[in-house]
Design a protein around this motif. Structure first.
Motif, PDB file in Angstrom:
ATOM      1  N   PRO A  26      -8.366 -31.591  39.529  1.00 25.52           N
ATOM      2  CA  PRO A  26      -9.367 -30.636  38.761  1.00 25.52           C
ATOM      3  C   PRO A  26      -8.521 -29.325  38.103  1.00 25.52           C
ATOM      4  O   PRO A  26      -8.720 -29.235  37.060  1.00 25.52           O
ATOM      5  N   ALA A  27      -7.387 -29.183  38.527  1.00 30.76           N
ATOM      6  CA  ALA A  27      -6.595 -28.011  38.010  1.00 30.76           C
ATOM      7  C   ALA A  27      -5.856 -28.396  36.936  1.00 30.76           C
ATOM      8  O   ALA A  27      -5.946 -27.559  35.929  1.00 30.76           O
ATOM      9  N   LEU A  30      -8.631 -28.624  33.953  1.00 32.31           N
ATOM     10  CA  LEU A  30      -8.742 -27.461  33.628  1.00 32.31           C
ATOM     11  C   LEU A  30      -7.739 -26.668  32.759  1.00 32.31           C
ATOM     12  O   LEU A  30      -8.099 -26.174  31.645  1.00 32.31           O
ATOM     13  N   THR A  73      -7.289 -27.364  43.066  1.00 38.23           N
ATOM     14  CA  THR A  73      -8.609 -26.729  42.374  1.00 38.23           C
ATOM     15  C   THR A  73      -8.617 -26.149  41.166  1.00 38.23           C
ATOM     16  O   THR A  73      -7.463 -25.849  40.578  1.00 38.23           O
ATOM     17  N   PHE A  74      -9.617 -26.033  40.614  1.00 41.06           N
ATOM     18  CA  PHE A  74     -10.088 -25.217  39.448  1.00 41.06           C
ATOM     19  C   PHE A  74      -9.485 -23.884  39.680  1.00 41.06           C
ATOM     20  O   PHE A  74      -8.969 -23.236  38.681  1.00 41.06           O
ATOM     21  N   ASP A 367     -15.121 -25.673  34.453  1.00 36.69           N
ATOM     22  CA  ASP A 367     -15.539 -25.110  35.467  1.00 36.69           C
ATOM     23  C   ASP A 367     -16.625 -24.156  35.550  1.00 36.69           C
ATOM     24  O   ASP A 367     -17.069 -23.217  36.125  1.00 36.69           O
TER      25      ASP A 367
END
Length: 422
Positions: A26-27, A30, A73-74, A367
């Motif tokens: 996800p990171a 984004l 993570t986001f 996100d």
């Protein structure tokens, strides 16, 4: 300038981008999406190259995500995107975390929303909160609140240092249909008001105060409301003429900008025909106001499109003073710059915010966060870029502490200058 119209993924490219990055965490997804928009859209008046900065932060992301791998993570990416944008140092390019971007989107999209009719500001140096703007017919206006009132408590609580947390403390009762009890001070006098929210179907619109000496004070809080701000300015200038006003103050203090179309149509009431050239990565286009029409021209054939027409356009030719401060930004800076360049009047106050030579677009990220991006440069008729900010002809500090005591120094200087004009 903030276009006040939020844009989602532009067509198939955004879809292909998401598909091609589906394997990543996800990171990285984004960050890559933000990088794409910045690479494709960002433009800087000083020619800054964002590529090397993106590369640096890509390395920082890999380092931060190493312990988590594909589960990164986001939120991790969002913090780095925020830091990247901050380091870029462009006041027209900003990152909004998901809650803030949701608030922004709702603000732009709502046609009917609850409001108290006031805006507050936290001064970083003193950590104090002040009333920055009061809408005349709003609950706050009817309760007698004024610009420069110091906010001490909201529903019995001190306002938090964080501007976002303070905003939420003031917003939550309004959205929940509850009353907001404010404790304030003015000229060393402490007082309390209780506000009930009222429904509003528009952004803050311009308002006019006429004085017995023939001076009109036209306040333009922002250029947000499409096809409403400019027509309202023309309407109020016509009203001022009917009331015998001979000299005018246009107050753009704390005006953060808004739609180019509304700046143009508003400025047209004082400058006549006015236009702006913008250079983006796709080429040069023009937006302008001419004889009551707000238009755009794009493409090699200069095909013209009319956004809207003002039914009864006016052209004020009397003495003109324009007030600005350090929070006058974007469209407000455009307005003041054109008044100076055309020698149409005097600009009084503080050096403006510093985003007078770019316009922007908004994009939402996967996100729910979002970017505001400087996407075009504002050009003068000879093709040169406008100055970054506006330096007043008559510098005067816009001191809220003195305003709290009933002394509005920039306005006083404007009235003094106008008194000397024939």
């Amino acid at each position: 300038m903030a276009a006040r119209a939020l844009r989602r993924f532009p067509g198939l490219w955004g879809l292909l981008l998401l598909i091609s990055l589906a394997w990543a965490g996800p990171a990285e997804d984004l960050f890559d999406q933000a990088s794409y928009y910045l690479t494709q859209r960002y433009i800087s008046a000083d020619g800054a190259d964002i590529t090397s900065l993106l590369s640096q932060y890509q390395s920082k992301l890999k380092e931060a995500c190493a312990p988590q791998g594909d589960a990164c993570t986001f939120e991790t990416a969002g913090k780095l995107i925020a830091a990247l944008v901050l380091e870029l140092g462009d006041g027209h390019t900003n990152y909004f975390p998901p809650p803030d971007y949701q608030d922004l989107a709702e603000e732009f999209a709502r046609s009917d929303h609850p409001t108290y009719g006031l805006e507050t500001l936290r001064i970083p140096q003193t950590r104090e909160h002040w009333v920055l703007r009061v809408e005349p017919e709003s609950p706050a206006g009817q309760a007698g609140l004024q610009r420069g009132d110091r906010v001490l408590l909201a529903n019995g609580q001190p306002l938090p240092e964080s501007p976002r947390e303070a905003y939420r403390l003031l917003e939550w009762p309004k959205r929940s249909g509850l009353r907001l009890k404010l404790t304030l001070s003015r000229a060393k006098r402490r007082f309390t008001v209780t506000l009930e929210s009222a429904q509003s179907n528009s952004s803050s619109l311009p308002n006019l105060v006429t004085q017995p000496d023939g001076v009109g004070i036209l306040s333009i809080p922002n250029f947000d409301a499409a096809e409403a701000v400019g027509p309202k300015v023309h309407e109020l200038v016509a009203l001022a003429t009917q009331r015998g006003v001979r000299k005018m103050v246009v107050d753009l203090r704390d005006n953060p900008g808004g739609l180019v179309s509304e700046f143009l149509s508003s400025a047209g009431a004082f400058l006549g025909d006015v236009s702006r050239l913008f250079r983006s990565r796709e080429g040069v286009f023009e937006q302008g106001y001419r004889q009551g029409q707000v238009y755009s021209r794009t493409g090699r054939d200069k095909e013209e499109y009319v956004f809207y027409s003002i039914p009864n356009p006016v052209h004020w030719r009397g003495p003109l003073a324009v007030l600005v401060n350090s929070r006058s930004a974007s469209g407000a800076e455009y307005f003041a710059a054109d008044v100076q360049l055309r020698k149409r009047g005097v600009v009084i106050g503080e050096q403006t915010s510093g985003v007078a030579n770019t316009s922007t677009l908004f994009v939402q990220l996967m996100d729910g966060s979002g970017l505001q991006i400087s996407s075009s440069l504002a050009l003068q008729p000879d093709g040169s870029v406008y100055p970054r900010s506006v330096t007043p002809d008559l510098p005067v500090a816009d001191d809220l502490e003195l305003r709290n005591q009933g002394r509005d120094l920039p306005l006083a200087k404007a009235l003094e200058w106008l008194a000397e004009q024939p």
